[in-house]
Design a protein around this motif. Structure first.
Motif, PDB file in Angstrom:
ATOM      1  N   THR A   1       9.831  75.260  38.594  1.00 29.85           N
ATOM      2  CA  THR A   1      10.236  73.919  39.037  1.00 29.85           C
ATOM      3  C   THR A   1      10.151  72.926  37.891  1.00 29.85           C
TER       4      THR A   1
ATOM      5  N   PHE B   1      13.179  73.329  35.669  1.00 29.09           N
ATOM      6  CA  PHE B   1      14.383  72.752  36.281  1.00 29.09           C
ATOM      7  C   PHE B   1      14.392  71.236  36.128  1.00 29.09           C
TER       8      PHE B   1
ATOM      9  N   GLU C   1      17.527  75.850  43.632  1.00 32.13           N
ATOM     10  CA  GLU C   1      17.503  74.600  42.867  1.00 32.13           C
ATOM     11  C   GLU C   1      17.215  73.400  43.768  1.00 32.13           C
TER      12      GLU C   1
ATOM     13  N   ARG D   1      20.926  66.351  40.034  1.00 33.05           N
ATOM     14  CA  ARG D   1      21.458  67.623  39.542  1.00 33.05           C
ATOM     15  C   ARG D   1      21.626  68.620  40.685  1.00 33.05           C
ATOM     16  N   ALA D   2      20.609  68.717  41.527  1.00 32.00           N
ATOM     17  CA  ALA D   2      20.669  69.668  42.648  1.00 32.00           C
ATOM     18  C   ALA D   2      21.811  69.311  43.603  1.00 32.00           C
TER      19      ALA D   2
ATOM     20  N   ILE E   1      11.006  79.714  45.919  1.00 27.62           N
ATOM     21  CA  ILE E   1      11.188  79.619  44.470  1.00 27.62           C
ATOM     22  C   ILE E   1      10.553  80.819  43.775  1.00 27.62           C
TER      23      ILE E   1
ATOM     24  N   PHE F   1      24.566  72.381  43.427  1.00 29.70           N
ATOM     25  CA  PHE F   1      24.017  73.493  44.204  1.00 29.70           C
ATOM     26  C   PHE F   1      24.121  73.254  45.713  1.00 29.70           C
TER      27      PHE F   1
ATOM     28  N   TYR G   1      13.679  82.591  33.582  1.00 30.21           N
ATOM     29  CA  TYR G   1      14.346  81.403  34.092  1.00 30.21           C
ATOM     30  C   TYR G   1      15.846  81.535  33.871  1.00 30.21           C
TER      31      TYR G   1
ATOM     32  N   ALA H   1      16.320  65.423  38.878  1.00 29.09           N
ATOM     33  CA  ALA H   1      16.370  66.737  39.532  1.00 29.09           C
ATOM     34  C   ALA H   1      17.184  66.692  40.819  1.00 29.09           C
TER      35      ALA H   1
ATOM     36  N   MET I   1      13.589  73.426  44.487  1.00 27.11           N
ATOM     37  CA  MET I   1      12.789  72.927  43.368  1.00 27.11           C
ATOM     38  C   MET I   1      12.830  71.405  43.297  1.00 27.11           C
TER      39      MET I   1
ATOM     40  N   SER J   1      20.046  76.658  48.219  1.00 21.84           N
ATOM     41  CA  SER J   1      19.789  77.173  46.870  1.00 21.84           C
ATOM     42  C   SER J   1      18.337  76.960  46.464  1.00 21.84           C
TER      43      SER J   1
ATOM     44  N   ALA K   1      16.915  68.868  33.917  1.00 21.62           N
ATOM     45  CA  ALA K   1      17.703  67.820  34.571  1.00 21.62           C
ATOM     46  C   ALA K   1      17.573  66.493  33.830  1.00 21.62           C
TER      47      ALA K   1
END
Length: 456
Positions: free
Chosen positions: A179, A182, A388, A377-378, A446, A382, A456, A374, A391, A386, A186
């Motif tokens: 996490t 990620f 992601e 981005r997710a 996760i 995604f 990763y 984050a 996370m 997901s 991001a």
């Protein structure tokens, strides 16, 4: 420049001195113009200079006479009067050359002055801004490699007849390490894209590319400091957990975690200590407010009025992906405005002396920026199921808890009576979930993904 750019020659950046670390402009290295006006004669010393053992070009910062600010000079290795100390024996990054550099009546041609006189401090700061966002990227790769080693070991190491990667305590560590990567990614990509967009905008407006790059990075100096702090702190924690997953083997120099832990430690020190960068991030916002370039006080006052009103008891519609998480981010920004605005109103020009409060505000700011990065981005890349998205949700929950702790510490330290009670009430309101996430379920999702993937 062509030799430096192609790697034919290596460079070194000579700024830090025994009595001038974070306060870089206080260096005692002096430059004086020779009688014939053809050279600057430089005397002084620098320390902790990376690449000093093999660099051929040195950028040396010194004050000319009694100038207010330092000036930059280009110095070649074979310059008379340039000498070096022995290699430093360091905790980590042992493959890096680090030495003291001494200047004894070193003669530098006047045409080797870098930029303009008195402009070295600006050059140094621009270099640090670029270095901070690059340091985040370097630390990010360290996190990825640590996770790869740790998951491989956890899958191979057996205790009680099964791989330790099946144990919940180990899976929790792997999930949190992944996490962190990620989130670090991001924030790094978000800031890098913002910087590039600004550079492109300035170039399109007629600015030359070199100046546009400097201005583009300077525009996002706050984000660079946030990234430097967040990612380097996280890398140290990731390395520490890597050692823990390895157990006794993690403490051995024959396993990779020992070197990873030592190498990670410097990330919190160079390119400006994390403490300095925390103070800088909030300090830059406050300075912009004081200069009228940014308005923190009006939004802070609006948050204060909201606290005086009756809260809505309607249940929001959070059917869209990450809609509640985005609403929480909006509320966390109110927490930052509430705490920093009230503190700024109380201390005004004396605010920069309140370092404890600035550190509290910085922790809130850092967590908001990275958590929002984050989530954005997710949401963009995604699907709802997901890993992601899981996370982003897990990180936000952790960020909220850290923000509550930092905000509460600040509030009870500078506010009293009704003001304190109102702000603590506001903190509870602005950090409240409508639908609490299942943290163990997120963590397991996760962990399952990365234990199976192995990296990763």
């Amino acid at each position: 420049l062509p030799d430096l750019a192609t790697g034919t020659k290596f460079g070194a950046y000579c700024l830090t001195e025994p009595d001038a670390g974070s306060d870089a402009n206080s260096g005692k290295t002096k430059a004086k113009l020779s009688e014939d006006g053809k050279h600057y004669i430089i005397n002084g010393q620098k320390m902790w200079i990376s690449n000093a053992g093999f660099a051929e070009i040195f950028i040396v910062f010194a004050k000319i006479d009694d100038d207010k600010n330092i000036t930059g000079f280009i110095v070649e290795r074979d310059t008379e009067g340039l000498t070096f100390g022995e290699e430093e024996h360091k905790l980590g990054i042992r493959s890096s050359s680090t030495r003291q550099v001494f200047f004894n009546d070193m003669k530098v041609p006047v045409e080797n002055l870098l930029g303009e006189r008195n402009n070295g401090f600006k050059i140094a700061l621009n270099s640090l801004n670029v270095g901070r966002i690059k340091l985040a990227a370097a630390n990010l790769d360290g996190q990825r490699r640590i996770l790869a080693h740790a998951t491989k070991y956890a899958n191979e190491r057996k205790q009680f007849g099964v791989a330790i990667s099946t144990f919940g305590a180990i899976r929790k560590k792997i999930a949190e390490m992944a996490t962190g990567i990620f989130v670090s990614e991001a924030g790094s990509y978000r800031a890098a894209k913002d910087v590039q967009d600004k550079i492109d905008e300035l170039v399109a407006g007629g600015m030359n590319h070199q100046e546009a790059e400097l201005k583009g990075v300077e525009e996002f100096a706050v984000e660079a400091s946030i990234l430097k702090v967040f990612v380097s702190d996280l890398t140290q924690n990731t390395a520490d957990e890597g050692i823990q997953i390895y157990g006794g083997m993690g403490f051995s120099a024959d396993a990779p975690m020992e070197a990873a832990w030592r190498d990670a430690r410097i990330g919190r020190i160079y390119e400006g200590t994390n403490e300095i960068n925390r103070l800088l991030a909030v300090g830059m916002l406050i300075k912009k407010t004081m200069k009228g370039q940014l308005d923190l006080l009006k939004p802070a006052m609006a948050v204060g009025k909201e606290l005086m009103g009756i809260p809505s008891f309607d249940v929001p519609d959070y059917s869209e992906l990450l809609s509640e998480e985005k609403a929480i981010i909006a509320n966390l920004k109110k927490v930052f405005l509430m705490v920093s605005g009230a503190a700024l109103q109380k201390y005004m020009m004396e605010m920069e002396k309140q370092q404890h409060l600035l550190l509290n505000a910085s922790e809130i700011l850092n967590q908001i920026y990275m958590a929002e990065s984050a989530i954005l981005r997710a949401e963009k890349h995604f699907s709802a199921d997901s890993v992601e998205v899981a996370m982003a949700q897990l990180n936000l929950y952790k960020a909220v808890e850290k923000i509550i702790a930092a905000a509460k510490e600040g509030i009870i330290s500078f506010a009293e009576g009704d003001e304190q009670r109102m702000m603590l009430s506001g903190l509870r309101r602005f950090t409240k979930y409508t639908n609490q996430p299942n943290i163990i379920a997120l963590t397991e999702k996760i962990a399952a993904h990365y234990v199976e993937k192995g990296h990763y």
